[in-house]
Motif scaffolding. Structure first.
Motif, PDB file in Angstrom:
ATOM      1  N   SER A  21       0.993  -1.080   0.474  1.00 20.57           N
ATOM      2  CA  SER A  21       0.028  -0.420  -0.113  1.00 20.57           C
ATOM      3  C   SER A  21       1.036   0.808  -0.113  1.00 20.57           C
ATOM      4  N   GLU A  22       1.763   0.573   0.760  1.00 20.49           N
ATOM      5  CA  GLU A  22       2.570   2.501   0.806  1.00 20.49           C
ATOM      6  C   GLU A  22       3.607   2.897  -0.671  1.00 20.49           C
ATOM      7  N   GLU A  23       3.712   1.355  -1.714  1.00 24.07           N
ATOM      8  CA  GLU A  23       3.864   1.616  -3.083  1.00 24.07           C
ATOM      9  C   GLU A  23       3.297   2.268  -3.741  1.00 24.07           C
ATOM     10  N   GLU A  24       2.223   1.753  -3.647  1.00 22.71           N
ATOM     11  CA  GLU A  24       1.057   2.111  -4.390  1.00 22.71           C
ATOM     12  C   GLU A  24       0.593   3.590  -4.123  1.00 22.71           C
ATOM     13  N   SER A  25       1.240   4.532  -2.966  1.00 21.67           N
ATOM     14  CA  SER A  25       0.331   5.490  -2.645  1.00 21.67           C
ATOM     15  C   SER A  25       1.522   6.668  -3.064  1.00 21.67           C
ATOM     16  N   GLU A  26       3.218   5.607  -2.822  1.00 22.93           N
ATOM     17  CA  GLU A  26       4.571   6.747  -3.668  1.00 22.93           C
ATOM     18  C   GLU A  26       3.502   6.540  -5.448  1.00 22.93           C
ATOM     19  N   GLU A  27       2.860   6.027  -6.186  1.00 22.65           N
ATOM     20  CA  GLU A  27       2.821   5.402  -7.359  1.00 22.65           C
ATOM     21  C   GLU A  27       2.046   6.443  -7.410  1.00 22.65           C
ATOM     22  N   SER A  28       0.666   6.940  -6.646  1.00 24.71           N
ATOM     23  CA  SER A  28       0.254   7.908  -6.926  1.00 24.71           C
ATOM     24  C   SER A  28       0.066   9.156  -6.320  1.00 24.71           C
ATOM     25  N   GLU A  29       1.264   9.355  -5.448  1.00 25.11           N
ATOM     26  CA  GLU A  29       1.599  10.858  -5.215  1.00 25.11           C
ATOM     27  C   GLU A  29       2.146  10.903  -6.336  1.00 25.11           C
ATOM     28  N   ASN A  53     -11.102  27.345  -6.326  1.00 29.18           N
ATOM     29  CA  ASN A  53     -11.886  26.131  -7.259  1.00 29.18           C
ATOM     30  C   ASN A  53     -10.647  25.555  -7.256  1.00 29.18           C
ATOM     31  N   ASN A  54      -9.395  26.521  -7.196  1.00 26.06           N
ATOM     32  CA  ASN A  54      -8.079  25.945  -7.481  1.00 26.06           C
ATOM     33  C   ASN A  54      -7.921  24.975  -6.285  1.00 26.06           C
ATOM     34  N   LEU A  55      -7.795  25.867  -5.020  1.00 24.10           N
ATOM     35  CA  LEU A  55      -7.318  24.650  -3.971  1.00 24.10           C
ATOM     36  C   LEU A  55      -7.918  23.898  -3.486  1.00 24.10           C
ATOM     37  N   GLU A  56      -9.275  23.964  -3.441  1.00 25.87           N
ATOM     38  CA  GLU A  56     -10.645  22.712  -2.528  1.00 25.87           C
ATOM     39  C   GLU A  56      -9.632  21.438  -2.895  1.00 25.87           C
ATOM     40  N   PRO A  57      -9.716  20.887  -4.772  1.00 24.51           N
ATOM     41  CA  PRO A  57      -9.269  19.735  -5.139  1.00 24.51           C
ATOM     42  C   PRO A  57      -7.973  19.104  -4.702  1.00 24.51           C
ATOM     43  N   ARG A  58      -6.977  19.937  -3.643  1.00 30.78           N
ATOM     44  CA  ARG A  58      -5.859  20.222  -3.662  1.00 30.78           C
ATOM     45  C   ARG A  58      -5.853  20.206  -2.049  1.00 30.78           C
ATOM     46  N   VAL A  59      -6.697  20.487  -1.668  1.00 26.85           N
ATOM     47  CA  VAL A  59      -6.375  20.607  -0.036  1.00 26.85           C
ATOM     48  C   VAL A  59      -7.568  18.742   0.463  1.00 26.85           C
ATOM     49  N   LYS A  60      -8.653  18.382  -0.579  1.00 18.92           N
ATOM     50  CA  LYS A  60      -9.812  17.388  -0.332  1.00 18.92           C
ATOM     51  C   LYS A  60      -8.194  15.921  -1.353  1.00 18.92           C
ATOM     52  N   LYS A  61      -7.174  16.553  -1.931  1.00 18.29           N
ATOM     53  CA  LYS A  61      -6.080  15.414  -1.582  1.00 18.29           C
ATOM     54  C   LYS A  61      -5.154  15.038  -0.589  1.00 18.29           C
ATOM     55  N   HIS A  62      -4.482  16.092   0.260  1.00 17.69           N
ATOM     56  CA  HIS A  62      -3.871  17.103   0.664  1.00 17.69           C
ATOM     57  C   HIS A  62      -4.924  16.025   2.578  1.00 17.69           C
ATOM     58  N   GLU A  63      -6.340  16.166   2.780  1.00 15.72           N
ATOM     59  CA  GLU A  63      -7.144  15.340   3.630  1.00 15.72           C
ATOM     60  C   GLU A  63      -6.674  14.206   3.519  1.00 15.72           C
ATOM     61  N   SER A  64      -7.059  13.853   2.180  1.00 14.85           N
ATOM     62  CA  SER A  64      -6.819  11.592   2.119  1.00 14.85           C
ATOM     63  C   SER A  64      -5.863  11.563   2.275  1.00 14.85           C
ATOM     64  N   ARG A  65      -4.501  11.619   1.752  1.00  9.22           N
ATOM     65  CA  ARG A  65      -3.562  11.651   2.270  1.00  9.22           C
ATOM     66  C   ARG A  65      -3.234  11.546   3.580  1.00  9.22           C
ATOM     67  N   SER A  67      -5.513  11.289   5.951  1.00  6.80           N
ATOM     68  CA  SER A  67      -5.998  10.343   6.789  1.00  6.80           C
ATOM     69  C   SER A  67      -5.386   8.940   6.277  1.00  6.80           C
ATOM     70  N   ALA A  68      -5.109   8.493   5.068  1.00  2.97           N
ATOM     71  CA  ALA A  68      -4.233   7.309   5.033  1.00  2.97           C
ATOM     72  C   ALA A  68      -2.837   7.193   5.524  1.00  2.97           C
ATOM     73  N   MET A  69      -2.438   8.132   6.111  1.00  6.07           N
ATOM     74  CA  MET A  69      -1.354   7.665   6.905  1.00  6.07           C
ATOM     75  C   MET A  69      -1.515   7.873   8.140  1.00  6.07           C
ATOM     76  N   LYS A  70      -2.868   7.838   8.630  1.00  8.96           N
ATOM     77  CA  LYS A  70      -2.540   8.113  10.053  1.00  8.96           C
ATOM     78  C   LYS A  70      -2.639   6.655  10.303  1.00  8.96           C
ATOM     79  N   LYS A  71      -4.178   6.328   9.567  1.00  4.06           N
ATOM     80  CA  LYS A  71      -4.172   5.294   9.031  1.00  4.06           C
ATOM     81  C   LYS A  71      -2.962   3.612   8.829  1.00  4.06           C
ATOM     82  N   CYS A  72      -2.207   4.153   8.309  1.00  7.97           N
ATOM     83  CA  CYS A  72      -0.690   3.719   8.196  1.00  7.97           C
ATOM     84  C   CYS A  72      -0.250   3.424   9.322  1.00  7.97           C
ATOM     85  N   ASN A  73       0.030   4.966  10.391  1.00  7.19           N
ATOM     86  CA  ASN A  73       0.282   4.577  11.469  1.00  7.19           C
ATOM     87  C   ASN A  73      -0.727   4.026  12.661  1.00  7.19           C
ATOM     88  N   VAL A  74      -1.641   3.994  12.763  1.00 13.83           N
ATOM     89  CA  VAL A  74      -2.671   3.102  13.066  1.00 13.83           C
ATOM     90  C   VAL A  74      -2.173   0.995  13.503  1.00 13.83           C
TER      91      VAL A  74
END
Length: 110
Positions: A21-29, A53-65, A67-74
């Motif tokens: 999952s880390e490799e996949e997230s690195e590729e998508s990043e 409008n430009n910042l909203e998708p970037r904010v969502k992307k960073h929020e999803s990253r 949450s993914a990092m928090k899940k990995c930490n858990v």
């Protein structure tokens, strides 16, 4: 003994899943960073709504990253806890075996 082997296999499988999952997230990043540089080049004289409008998708992307990092930490913390429990069990077994060995040696007169 079988329980410890099963736990070790489970932790190995979990580690492999995390690595995948880390490799996949690195590729998508890396793919997202290319798109990000394109969207970051917003004109300075753009309206606030365009900037928003430009910042909203970037904010969502960073929020999803995030949450993914928090899940990995858990998951990693759970692995650490499992390994610490395993270490405690092994130490307890070693102490019991040492006590038995000392008792046998004392019976034999060594």
């Amino acid at each position: 003994m079988l329980k410890a082997d099963n736990e070790a296999e489970q932790s190995d499988e979990e580690e492999e899943e995390e690595e995948e999952s880390e490799e996949e997230s690195e590729e998508s990043e890396s793919e997202e960073s290319e798109a990000e540089t394109e969207s970051e080049s917003e004109a300075e004289d753009a309206t606030n709504t365009d900037k928003k409008n430009n910042l909203e998708p970037r904010v969502k992307k960073h929020e999803s990253r995030l949450s993914a990092m928090k899940k990995c930490n858990v998951l990693l913390q759970a692995n650490v806890d499992n390994l610490q429990d395993e270490i405690t069990q092994v130490r307890a077994k070693a102490a019991n075996l040492q006590a038995e060995l000392d008792a046998v040696l004392a019976d034999l007169g060594f």
